[in-house]
Design an enzyme around this catalytic site. Structure first.
Site, PDB file in Angstrom:
ATOM      1  N   ARG A  51       0.811  -1.226   0.000  1.00  0.00           N
ATOM      2  CA  ARG A  51       0.000   0.000   0.000  1.00  0.00           C
ATOM      3  C   ARG A  51       0.840   1.272   0.000  1.00  0.00           C
ATOM      4  O   ARG A  51       0.355   2.341  -0.343  1.00  0.00           O
ATOM      5  CB  ARG A  51      -0.913   0.014   1.228  1.00  0.00           C
ATOM      6  CG  ARG A  51      -1.990  -1.048   1.220  1.00  0.00           C
ATOM      7  CD  ARG A  51      -2.578  -1.184   2.604  1.00  0.00           C
ATOM      8  NE  ARG A  51      -1.509  -1.399   3.582  1.00  0.00           N
ATOM      9  CZ  ARG A  51      -1.673  -1.423   4.883  1.00  0.00           C
ATOM     10  NH1 ARG A  51      -2.876  -1.254   5.391  1.00  0.00           N
ATOM     11  NH2 ARG A  51      -0.649  -1.622   5.700  1.00  0.00           N
ATOM     12  N   LYS A 148       4.197 -18.929   6.014  1.00  0.00           N
ATOM     13  CA  LYS A 148       3.622 -19.403   7.265  1.00  0.00           C
ATOM     14  C   LYS A 148       3.138 -18.203   8.079  1.00  0.00           C
ATOM     15  O   LYS A 148       3.656 -17.104   7.858  1.00  0.00           O
ATOM     16  CB  LYS A 148       4.629 -20.246   8.029  1.00  0.00           C
ATOM     17  CG  LYS A 148       5.620 -19.433   8.891  1.00  0.00           C
ATOM     18  CD  LYS A 148       6.372 -20.311   9.835  1.00  0.00           C
ATOM     19  CE  LYS A 148       6.851 -19.524  11.032  1.00  0.00           C
ATOM     20  NZ  LYS A 148       7.706 -20.200  11.963  1.00  0.00           N
ATOM     21  N   HIS A 178      10.566 -22.649   5.153  1.00  0.00           N
ATOM     22  CA  HIS A 178      11.945 -22.423   4.696  1.00  0.00           C
ATOM     23  C   HIS A 178      12.907 -23.483   5.231  1.00  0.00           C
ATOM     24  O   HIS A 178      13.983 -23.669   4.688  1.00  0.00           O
ATOM     25  CB  HIS A 178      12.415 -20.997   5.025  1.00  0.00           C
ATOM     26  CG  HIS A 178      12.638 -20.759   6.479  1.00  0.00           C
ATOM     27  ND1 HIS A 178      11.643 -20.362   7.331  1.00  0.00           N
ATOM     28  CD2 HIS A 178      13.746 -20.882   7.231  1.00  0.00           C
ATOM     29  CE1 HIS A 178      12.137 -20.243   8.542  1.00  0.00           C
ATOM     30  NE2 HIS A 178      13.403 -20.553   8.515  1.00  0.00           N
ATOM     31  N   GLU A 216      16.899 -21.690  19.814  1.00  0.00           N
ATOM     32  CA  GLU A 216      17.215 -20.298  19.453  1.00  0.00           C
ATOM     33  C   GLU A 216      17.721 -19.572  20.688  1.00  0.00           C
ATOM     34  O   GLU A 216      17.323 -19.907  21.811  1.00  0.00           O
ATOM     35  CB  GLU A 216      15.951 -19.587  18.955  1.00  0.00           C
ATOM     36  CG  GLU A 216      15.364 -20.182  17.686  1.00  0.00           C
ATOM     37  CD  GLU A 216      14.070 -19.480  17.298  1.00  0.00           C
ATOM     38  OE1 GLU A 216      14.130 -18.617  16.422  1.00  0.00           O
ATOM     39  OE2 GLU A 216      13.018 -19.778  17.890  1.00  0.00           O
ATOM     40  N   HIS A 240       8.015 -26.791  11.321  1.00  0.00           N
ATOM     41  CA  HIS A 240       9.419 -27.102  11.052  1.00  0.00           C
ATOM     42  C   HIS A 240       9.847 -28.459  11.629  1.00  0.00           C
ATOM     43  O   HIS A 240      10.421 -29.288  10.934  1.00  0.00           O
ATOM     44  CB  HIS A 240      10.341 -26.020  11.634  1.00  0.00           C
ATOM     45  CG  HIS A 240      10.041 -24.643  11.137  1.00  0.00           C
ATOM     46  ND1 HIS A 240       9.735 -24.375   9.834  1.00  0.00           N
ATOM     47  CD2 HIS A 240      10.010 -23.457  11.769  1.00  0.00           C
ATOM     48  CE1 HIS A 240       9.529 -23.076   9.687  1.00  0.00           C
ATOM     49  NE2 HIS A 240       9.676 -22.504  10.852  1.00  0.00           N
ATOM     50  N   LYS A 331      12.991 -20.770  22.729  1.00  0.00           N
ATOM     51  CA  LYS A 331      13.685 -19.488  22.586  1.00  0.00           C
ATOM     52  C   LYS A 331      14.523 -19.227  23.827  1.00  0.00           C
ATOM     53  O   LYS A 331      14.275 -19.800  24.887  1.00  0.00           O
ATOM     54  CB  LYS A 331      12.657 -18.368  22.418  1.00  0.00           C
ATOM     55  CG  LYS A 331      11.875 -18.524  21.127  1.00  0.00           C
ATOM     56  CD  LYS A 331      11.140 -17.274  20.771  1.00  0.00           C
ATOM     57  CE  LYS A 331      10.524 -17.390  19.398  1.00  0.00           C
ATOM     58  NZ  LYS A 331      11.499 -17.400  18.305  1.00  0.00           N
TER      59      LYS A 331
HETATM   60  N1  LIG Z   1       9.743 -11.645   8.746  1.00  0.00           N
HETATM   61  C1  LIG Z   1      10.092 -12.909   8.789  1.00  0.00           C
HETATM   62  O1  LIG Z   1      11.233 -13.261   9.064  1.00  0.00           O
HETATM   63  C2  LIG Z   1       9.083 -13.988   8.499  1.00  0.00           C
HETATM   64  C3  LIG Z   1       9.482 -15.325   8.627  1.00  0.00           C
HETATM   65  C4  LIG Z   1       8.560 -16.338   8.302  1.00  0.00           C
HETATM   66  C5  LIG Z   1       7.301 -16.002   7.888  1.00  0.00           C
HETATM   67  N2  LIG Z   1       6.926 -14.686   7.792  1.00  0.00           N
HETATM   68  C6  LIG Z   1       5.574 -14.382   7.319  1.00  0.00           C
HETATM   69  O2  LIG Z   1       5.671 -13.558   6.162  1.00  0.00           O
HETATM   70  C7  LIG Z   1       4.588 -12.658   6.115  1.00  0.00           C
HETATM   71  C8  LIG Z   1       5.132 -11.230   6.045  1.00  0.00           C
HETATM   72  O3  LIG Z   1       5.891 -10.986   7.211  1.00  0.00           O
HETATM   73  P1  LIG Z   1       6.746  -9.656   7.417  1.00  0.00           P
HETATM   74  O4  LIG Z   1       7.574  -9.891   8.620  1.00  0.00           O
HETATM   75  O5  LIG Z   1       7.428  -9.240   6.161  1.00  0.00           O
HETATM   76  O6  LIG Z   1       5.603  -8.600   7.768  1.00  0.00           O
HETATM   77  P2  LIG Z   1       5.696  -7.000   7.764  1.00  0.00           P
HETATM   78  O7  LIG Z   1       7.094  -6.528   7.913  1.00  0.00           O
HETATM   79  O8  LIG Z   1       4.666  -6.519   8.712  1.00  0.00           O
HETATM   80  O9  LIG Z   1       5.248  -6.626   6.286  1.00  0.00           O
HETATM   81  C9  LIG Z   1       3.920  -6.726   5.856  1.00  0.00           C
HETATM   82  C10 LIG Z   1       3.833  -6.268   4.412  1.00  0.00           C
HETATM   83  O10 LIG Z   1       2.466  -6.366   3.999  1.00  0.00           O
HETATM   84  C11 LIG Z   1       2.104  -5.137   3.373  1.00  0.00           C
HETATM   85  N3  LIG Z   1       0.669  -4.954   3.570  1.00  0.00           N
HETATM   86  C12 LIG Z   1      -0.005  -4.838   4.743  1.00  0.00           C
HETATM   87  N4  LIG Z   1      -1.329  -4.695   4.508  1.00  0.00           N
HETATM   88  C13 LIG Z   1      -1.488  -4.708   3.166  1.00  0.00           C
HETATM   89  C14 LIG Z   1      -2.605  -4.595   2.299  1.00  0.00           C
HETATM   90  N5  LIG Z   1      -3.847  -4.421   2.762  1.00  0.00           N
HETATM   91  N6  LIG Z   1      -2.404  -4.678   0.970  1.00  0.00           N
HETATM   92  C15 LIG Z   1      -1.168  -4.844   0.470  1.00  0.00           C
HETATM   93  N7  LIG Z   1      -0.062  -4.965   1.238  1.00  0.00           N
HETATM   94  C16 LIG Z   1      -0.225  -4.892   2.563  1.00  0.00           C
HETATM   95  C17 LIG Z   1       2.964  -4.087   4.073  1.00  0.00           C
HETATM   96  O11 LIG Z   1       3.193  -2.971   3.284  1.00  0.00           O
HETATM   97  P3  LIG Z   1       2.289  -1.641   3.330  1.00  0.00           P
HETATM   98  O12 LIG Z   1       2.120  -1.262   4.755  1.00  0.00           O
HETATM   99  O13 LIG Z   1       3.089  -0.677   2.511  1.00  0.00           O
HETATM  100  O14 LIG Z   1       1.008  -1.989   2.665  1.00  0.00           O
HETATM  101  C18 LIG Z   1       4.273  -4.846   4.187  1.00  0.00           C
HETATM  102  O15 LIG Z   1       4.987  -4.781   2.966  1.00  0.00           O
HETATM  103  C19 LIG Z   1       3.746 -12.949   7.351  1.00  0.00           C
HETATM  104  O16 LIG Z   1       2.748 -13.877   7.013  1.00  0.00           O
HETATM  105  C20 LIG Z   1       4.737 -13.605   8.299  1.00  0.00           C
HETATM  106  O17 LIG Z   1       4.096 -14.475   9.214  1.00  0.00           O
HETATM  107  C21 LIG Z   1       7.796 -13.675   8.085  1.00  0.00           C
END
Ligand SMILES: NC(=O)c1ccc[n+]([C@@H]2O[C@H](COP(=O)([O-])OP(=O)(O)OC[C@H]3O[C@@H](n4cnc5c(N)ncnc54)[C@H](OP(=O)(O)O)[C@@H]3O)[C@@H](O)[C@H]2O)c1
Length: 484
Positions: A51, A148, A178, A216, A240, A331
């Site tokens: 967004r 996930k 992963h 961890e 995992h 953890k």
């Molecule tokens: N981070 C990790 O290491 C990790 C590891 C394993 C799994 N995951 C999974 O991966 C997913 C993303 O995690 P993250 O850590 O990257 O989350 P994050 O940092 O909160 O990022 C969320 C993303 O979604 C976008 N977003 C939110 N609402 C939206 C909407 N209505 N339309 C379009 N885009 C939208 C946000 O951008 P805007 O605000 O600009 O829209 C942002 O780019 C989650 O399901 C999480 O459980 C993450």
């Protein structure tokens, strides 16, 4: 040894959540490394979608910064970075609104693989699938990559599977874990099914028990709100550790083919027996002088969510009947390490007498850090003084055995994204696998909730609660030390 990089066909990859943490830390730097390796063709397109109000130039700056911060420091000149950034675009898109979708559709090329990475919170997965369909982006060449957590329990996982199935065929859905992309995890299959040595011994007759540890050192940090609704069982064990258990316990598939492998993994999950309540230990890390404890981190002094879980389970089939599997994850433990250890039984008769003591072969597979394998074998202690026995490790570190090639191996996300482009689902979870895992997990969680069990406190930097050690001690066994 020369690494073989086989370029994939040009593709379009849309990263929903392209501005988020996962995209910046893993997905985009991973794609850059594949570009540097010559695997990602220059005519491919990476399209960030979120967004935030960005244009291509601002997004490219964000991607360049992310690569500088998380790129992994592999040699790649600035000209290559510029060439990579030319493949990067941004389309402002709202998963919950209709803005941006038509533009996204215009930007994507026809007649090539198009992958949509759902790197957003799980509550948006259904919206994305529905809009991809409604705006005509879901074609037979489309693939979706789903992060996930895949559901919170069996009911929500079924609902999510059903929503995705309305718009995509199972062969188009890539549920990412992963862990399955790690080099050593895949090596589990190579070790088991590529060698004659192990498979004849890989059963209840020769294996005393198997232990799997994923430890961890970090706490829940800024993820407290999410984590407290989830806990170690849902966040780590259900996915995992369950996947590692499947790979270590499954029957040999007839071939290395996605459904053949996943059929065998599914059979393992379905053969898991329910776990007795006294075979589950849950814990929460305690505060230290300088650092908050689990309940402080999640800002709930009464939280009963576990940051540690250990359990003993059994697989009821011919191969494993009677062999316990001990699994633990947590953890704020002593070290960051993931390891699977196959502990073989004692020799049936010791010709050296009881004084020679008890000696067992242990095959330990280290997933991280220092990926490799150790096989403990018994030898004679050198020197005079009779036959004294000693266990020594045959130690193989990938980095030492394979040299720079091991270091250059793609990380889990890089490999898995390239698998999506190639259309290889072997390392992704199938819908029925995920549901079977929840079907086993749900009653265990319901059990401790009904009993109002309170997790045991454990010291930060320890191996977890004392009760987890007792889980094995009671059986005359012990956990391997958590160490780097
Ligand atoms: N981070 C990790 O290491 C990790 C590891 C394993 C799994 N995951 C999974 O991966 C997913 C993303 O995690 P993250 O850590 O990257 O989350 P994050 O940092 O909160 O990022 C969320 C993303 O979604 C976008 N977003 C939110 N609402 C939206 C909407 N209505 N339309 C379009 N885009 C939208 C946000 O951008 P805007 O605000 O600009 O829209 C942002 O780019 C989650 O399901 C999480 O459980 C993450």
């Amino acid at each position: 040894m020369v690494s073989r990089v086989i370029p994939v066909d040009p593709f379009d990859l849309v990263i929903f959540g392209g501005t988020g943490d996962l995209a910046r830390r893993k997905i985009l730097p991973g794609l850059f490394r594949r570009f540097c390796a010559g695997q990602m063709p220059e005519s491919s397109q990476i399209i960030g979608a979120a967004r935030s109000d960005l244009d291509d130039a601002a997004y490219r700056k964000m991607v360049g910064d992310a690569i500088a911060e998380f790129g992994g420091g592999r040699a790649c000149d600035s000209g290559t970075l510029d060439a990579f950034l030319k493949t990067v675009h941004y389309v402002k898109t709202d998963a919950k609104g209709d803005g941006g979708w038509a533009e996204l559709n215009d930007r994507i090329q026809q007649d090539r693989v198009r992958a949509f990475y759902f790197s957003v919170g799980p509550s948006l997965f259904g919206d994305l699938a529905e809009r991809l369909h409604r705006f005509g982006l879901a074609t037979p060449q489309s693939r979706i990559v789903v992060e996930k957590p895949f559901g919170h329990d069996l009911e929500s996982a079924k609902a999510l599977n059903a929503t995705l199935a309305e718009h995509f065929d199972e062969t188009q859905i890539y549920r990412i874990d992963h862990y399955l992309g790690k080099e050593t995890v895949q090596n589990l299959m190579a070790v088991r099914f590529g060698n004659m040595l192990f498979e004849p011994l890989w059963n209840a007759q020769y294996v005393d028990h198997i232990q799997i540890t994923v430890a961890e050192t970090v706490g829940v940090g800024g993820r407290g709100g999410y984590y407290d609704k989830s806990g170690a069982m849902r966040d780590m064990m259900q996915n995992h550790l369950m996947q590692l258990l499947c790979l270590i316990a499954m029957e040999p598939p007839a071939k290395f083919d996605p459904d053949a492998v996943r059929d065998e993994k599914l059979k393992v999950i379905r053969a898991l027996e329910p776990v007795e309540p006294h075979h589950i230990v849950r814990g929460q890390y305690a505060p230290t002088k300088n650092e908050p404890g689990y309940r402080d981190d999640v800002d709930d002094p009464k939280s009963r969510t576990e940051s540690f879980i250990a359990l003993k389970c059994h697989i009821s089939n011919w191969r494993w009947a009677g062999t316990p599997f001990y699994l633990r994850t947590g953890k704020r433990l002593k070290a960051r390490t993931s390891e699977i250890a196959v502990v073989f039984k004692d020799a049936p008769h010791s010709i050296f007498g009881v004084d020679a003591g008890r000696h067992r072969n242990v095959l330990a597979i280290r997933l991280q850090p220092n990926e490799g394998m150790t096989l403990d074998v018994t030898i004679k202690e050198p020197g005079p003084g009779g036959m004294r026995l000693l266990d020594v490790p045959l130690d193989m570190s990938f980095a030492e055995a394979l040299g720079p090639e091991a270091e250059e191996a793609p990380d889990a996300y890089e490999r898995l994204i390239m698998d999506v482009i190639r259309g290889n689902q072997t390392l992704f979870m199938r819908g029925d696998e995920v549901e079977a895992a929840w079907a086993w997990t749900d009653p265990l969680i319901a059990g401790w909730q009904d009993r109002n069990d309170v997790p045991k406190e454990y010291d930060a930097g320890s191996s977890g609660p004392e009760d987890a050690l007792m889980l094995m001690h009671r059986d005359g066994r012990k956990w391997r030390e958590i160490k780097v």
